[in-house]
Design a protein around this motif. Structure first.
Motif, PDB file in Angstrom:
ATOM      1  N   UNK A  37      34.627 -67.242  77.642  1.00 54.57           N
ATOM      2  CA  UNK A  37      35.959 -67.751  77.350  1.00 54.57           C
ATOM      3  C   UNK A  37      36.358 -67.418  75.933  1.00 54.57           C
ATOM      4  N   UNK A  38      35.399 -67.506  75.000  1.00 59.08           N
ATOM      5  CA  UNK A  38      35.700 -67.234  73.604  1.00 59.08           C
ATOM      6  C   UNK A  38      36.229 -65.829  73.394  1.00 59.08           C
ATOM      7  N   UNK A  39      35.774 -64.872  74.237  1.00 58.85           N
ATOM      8  CA  UNK A  39      36.260 -63.521  74.094  1.00 58.85           C
ATOM      9  C   UNK A  39      37.739 -63.449  74.433  1.00 58.85           C
ATOM     10  N   UNK A  40      38.181 -64.254  75.399  1.00 58.42           N
ATOM     11  CA  UNK A  40      39.593 -64.289  75.720  1.00 58.42           C
ATOM     12  C   UNK A  40      40.364 -64.965  74.590  1.00 58.42           C
ATOM     13  N   UNK A  41      39.828 -66.080  74.080  1.00 63.03           N
ATOM     14  CA  UNK A  41      40.513 -66.820  73.028  1.00 63.03           C
ATOM     15  C   UNK A  41      40.643 -66.005  71.751  1.00 63.03           C
ATOM     16  N   UNK A  42      39.668 -65.119  71.482  1.00 57.96           N
ATOM     17  CA  UNK A  42      39.746 -64.342  70.253  1.00 57.96           C
ATOM     18  C   UNK A  42      40.976 -63.452  70.243  1.00 57.96           C
ATOM     19  N   UNK A  43      41.445 -63.064  71.418  1.00 62.60           N
ATOM     20  CA  UNK A  43      42.636 -62.215  71.474  1.00 62.60           C
ATOM     21  C   UNK A  43      43.918 -63.022  71.663  1.00 62.60           C
ATOM     22  N   UNK A 102      33.336 -71.250  59.024  1.00 58.17           N
ATOM     23  CA  UNK A 102      32.770 -70.110  59.730  1.00 58.17           C
ATOM     24  C   UNK A 102      33.198 -70.021  61.183  1.00 58.17           C
ATOM     25  N   UNK A 103      33.387 -71.163  61.837  1.00 61.33           N
ATOM     26  CA  UNK A 103      33.775 -71.145  63.245  1.00 61.33           C
ATOM     27  C   UNK A 103      35.230 -70.736  63.444  1.00 61.33           C
ATOM     28  N   UNK A 104      36.028 -70.728  62.379  1.00 63.18           N
ATOM     29  CA  UNK A 104      37.438 -70.361  62.502  1.00 63.18           C
ATOM     30  C   UNK A 104      37.611 -68.844  62.456  1.00 63.18           C
ATOM     31  N   UNK A 105      37.089 -68.212  61.408  1.00 64.66           N
ATOM     32  CA  UNK A 105      37.316 -66.777  61.219  1.00 64.66           C
ATOM     33  C   UNK A 105      36.037 -65.959  61.132  1.00 64.66           C
ATOM     34  N   UNK A 106      34.888 -66.623  61.132  1.00 60.89           N
ATOM     35  CA  UNK A 106      33.635 -65.930  60.871  1.00 60.89           C
ATOM     36  C   UNK A 106      33.255 -65.981  59.407  1.00 60.89           C
ATOM     37  N   UNK A 107      34.185 -66.424  58.543  1.00 58.20           N
ATOM     38  CA  UNK A 107      33.945 -66.552  57.098  1.00 58.20           C
ATOM     39  C   UNK A 107      33.345 -65.279  56.520  1.00 58.20           C
ATOM     40  N   UNK A 108      34.052 -64.164  56.685  1.00 58.09           N
ATOM     41  CA  UNK A 108      33.578 -62.904  56.121  1.00 58.09           C
ATOM     42  C   UNK A 108      33.654 -62.931  54.597  1.00 58.09           C
ATOM     43  N   UNK A 109      34.825 -63.231  54.055  1.00 52.88           N
ATOM     44  CA  UNK A 109      35.064 -63.388  52.612  1.00 52.88           C
ATOM     45  C   UNK A 109      34.794 -62.115  51.819  1.00 52.88           C
ATOM     46  N   UNK A 110      34.604 -60.996  52.502  1.00 53.13           N
ATOM     47  CA  UNK A 110      34.098 -59.808  51.842  1.00 53.13           C
ATOM     48  C   UNK A 110      34.434 -58.589  52.700  1.00 53.13           C
ATOM     49  N   UNK A 274      30.758 -63.170  63.967  1.00 56.82           N
ATOM     50  CA  UNK A 274      31.748 -62.277  63.353  1.00 56.82           C
ATOM     51  C   UNK A 274      33.174 -62.726  63.596  1.00 56.82           C
ATOM     52  N   UNK A 275      33.448 -63.252  64.786  1.00 62.23           N
ATOM     53  CA  UNK A 275      34.816 -63.562  65.179  1.00 62.23           C
ATOM     54  C   UNK A 275      35.165 -65.035  65.038  1.00 62.23           C
ATOM     55  N   UNK A 276      34.164 -65.896  64.927  1.00 62.27           N
ATOM     56  CA  UNK A 276      34.447 -67.324  64.992  1.00 62.27           C
ATOM     57  C   UNK A 276      34.582 -67.753  66.440  1.00 62.27           C
TER      58      UNK A 276
END
Length: 282
Positions: A37-43, A102-110, A274-276
């Motif tokens: 489901x998360x893969x659908x939500x990411x888009x 981290x769960x929102x965007x993956x917290x890349x920050x870089x 990576x995606x949150x």
């Protein structure tokens, strides 16, 4: 032929969603994390603004600490913020940001991290440009705030080669440090090595340890946004290319190492890191 399955024809979107939900229920019943489901939500574009805001805010807070330590020290003179504290504070901030965003965007920050996740196949390339812009915006806003509150304090807050260190040496130093950082990030988000929230401790610990011995040589930035954001605002481009080329080359090497160790992609755990997981059902 009547009664034959419709092989090769993709089901409608509603059916795909229903299939995904059934698969999710089955996975959860076996104790597995949500992997469909998360893969659908990411888009789902309605979450895009939240993800980008998370990257802006997270990078803002990181640079506020990383640049602020040097600027405060220069403003008040002496050892107002000890060297050890200036190194450890950004590491602790990164750990905190990973834990709460981290769960929102993956917290890349870089930018090096975003590019590494995309190169490994855990993050879609078409999302990368917006993430990079968000990270540089966050870095610039933090520097602007510090400049407005404290004034420009010479080169304080910038990442520059240490005394007697050439730009090439600083670039190679950043390459080595970033290779280690991105390897820790990719490794702690992959398959059996996935450690969930404890990845914040691994990443923060590496940043602190690398900074303690690496900062005197190159500043131990390991992050183009952290280096080039302040350079843009403060108008000092001394050795700027070392802090772009070094981290990006280090990230590329780390992706190659990850491929040798684990193959392409980090599995569901790597994708989630990576995606949150914003929008996934609890």
């Amino acid at each position: 032929m009547t009664g034959e399955p419709n092989v090769g024809v993709a089901p409608p979107a509603a059916d795909r969603r229903r299939i995904a939900e059934h698969a999710d229920v089955a996975l959860r019943s076996m104790g597995q994390p949500n992997s469909v489901v998360g893969q659908f939500d990411f888009w789902n574009d309605r979450y895009e603004g939240r993800r980008l805001f998370s990257e802006v805010l997270g990078t803002f807070l990181l640079v506020l600490v990383a640049v602020g330590g040097g600027m405060v020290n220069a403003r008040f003179g002496g050892d107002a913020v000890p060297a050890g504290a200036r190194v450890v504070a950004p590491a602790l901030m990164v750990a905190a940001i990973i834990l709460f965003m981290g769960t929102v965007s993956g917290a890349h920050l870089n930018p090096a991290v975003s590019l590494a996740f995309a190169a490994r196949g855990d993050f879609p390339w078409r999302r990368v440009p917006a993430y990079l812009v968000a990270q540089f915006v966050g870095a610039a806003l933090a520097t602007l705030l510090l400049w407005g509150l404290l004034g420009k304090q010479g080169s304080a807050g910038l990442t520059l080669p240490g005394s007697g260190i050439s730009t090439v040496t600083a670039m190679l130093w950043e390459l080595v440090l970033t290779t280690g950082l991105v390897s820790v990030i990719l490794g702690s988000a992959s398959g059996a090595q996935q450690v969930g929230p404890l990845a914040a401790i691994a990443v923060g610990s590496y940043i602190a340890l690398a900074g303690l011995w690496g900062a005197p040589v190159s500043g131990a930035s390991m992050n183009p946004a952290r280096s080039l954001g302040p350079a843009l605002v403060l108008g000092d481009w001394t050795a700027w290319w070392a802090y772009l080329v070094g981290p990006l080359a280090g990230a590329a090497i780390a992706v190659g190492i990850a491929f040798v160790l684990r193959g392409r992609g980090g599995g569901h755990s790597g994708t989630a890191a990576a995606q949150g997981v914003l929008g996934e059902r609890p």
